[in-house]
Design a protein around this motif. Structure first.
Motif: not given
Ligand SMILES: Nc1ncnc2c1ncn2[C@@H]1O[C@H](COP(=O)(O)OP(=O)(O)OP(=O)(O)O)[C@@H](O)[C@H]1O
Length: 300
Positions: A78-86, A153-161
């Motif tokens: 619920e806290l995360l947003g994840f932008a994957f490589t693809e 605008r997540p609490k934790i924003a994760i970006f892979d490449e």
């Protein structure tokens, strides 16, 4: 500083029993941009997947805002947003896919519409809003994947490449949007093998190589032991190495030697008369140098 991620003695083995992560200890703090840098196969994606509860640790503990990744994965998601490589959005139009994503996270309709249009505008893909995602170029798809997290605008924003297939103009636009997330209180975690991207974005950097964490700190802290400048020597004869190796730390790659010392001025005088040196350049130390020195090829 509030702790957002706390990782202790984390080890990950896939079924092939090779250790992909080896005893990682790491803390990530609220509202920082934290960049994990490392070459292909270092374990960056694996680490992001464990933080995001997509994969489970083999050993050790990982807490995300106090929740254990193995016991409370639902809370963490619920806290995360994840932008994957693809891209991972539904294969519908760009606008509809982002709309569905935003609605899942409960963003009010008017606000969501504005966020989507702003992001598509900023990343120059507003003219693609009604295009089917899989008809976009890979760089355009990547921009849509980035928008997914930017609008959330997540609490934790994760970006892979985050900019792997994006052109140079687009990279700067993506970076600006990522930095802007801090204003909304996000903690940002990025994995990249683009040193320039890391230097541009990071409040702190972790250097990961072959599953081991080699160093963690701000760029300035990591560069400090190497001084501000490095000498890059082009040599015609490898014998030169033995004549200069006492002068500082050196790294050899082919006909090029990088020499680190706090006495560069004196060293230039001393070596300019040596046979076999084709050119000498004085360059600013970058994160590349930190990585090279930490990963080997170093002679004292
Ligand atoms: N599902 C899997 N099964 C077995 N081994 C895997 C699996 N996923 C990753 N690995 C291995 O784990 C190691 C680290 O992979 P990972 O994708 O985490 O690295 P990375 O740093 O993100 O690399 P890249 O920059 O190339 O994306 C690699 O040697 C890879 O082959």
């Amino acid at each position: 500083m509030r702790e957002i991620i706390n990782i202790q003695n984390l080890t990950k083995e896939y079924k092939n029993e090779v250790k992909t992560l080896k005893g990682i200890n790491l803390k990530i703090y609220e509202n920082e941009v934290f960049v994990i840098v490392g070459p292909n196969g270092a374990g960056k994606t694996t680490l992001l997947y464990i933080i995001s509860t997509i994969l489970k640790p083999t050993e050790g503990s990982v807490y995300v805002m106090g929740y254990d990744v193995t016991k409370n994965p639902g809370k963490i998601r619920e806290l995360l947003g994840f932008a994957f490589t693809e891209i991972t959005l539904f294969n519908t139009t760009v606008y509809k896919a982002l709309w569905a994503h935003g609605r899942i996270y409960g963003i009010p309709k008017n606000e969501l519409r504005q966020r989507i249009l702003n992001c598509l505008n900023e990343l120059d893909i507003i003219d693609k809003s009604d295009s089917i995602i899989w008809e976009l170029s890979s760089g355009q798809r990547k921009r849509v994947e980035i928008c997914k997290v930017i609008i959330q605008r997540p609490k934790i924003a994760i970006f892979d490449e985050p900019t792997i297939t994006v052109d140079i103009d687009g990279k700067h636009k993506v970076w600006s949007l990522i930095k802007n997330l801090k204003k909304y209180g996000s903690t940002v975690i990025i994995a990249t093998n683009d040193i320039y991207e890391a230097e541009y974005l990071a409040d702190r950097v972790a250097i990961l190589n072959k599953g081991e964490l080699l160093a963690v700190g701000s760029i300035d802290e990591l560069k400090k032991p190497l001084g501000s400048e490095v000498l890059e020597l082009e040599v015609s004869n490898p014998n030169v190495i033995s004549k200069i190796s006492h002068l500082g730390r050196i790294i050899v790659s082919g006909n090029y030697i990088r020499l680190y010392s706090d006495k560069l001025q004196d060293i230039i005088k001393e070596i300019s008369t040596l046979n076999g040196i084709i050119s000498i350049r004085r360059l600013n130390v970058t994160l590349d140098d930190v990585f090279l020195v930490l990963t080997g090829g170093v002679k004292q």
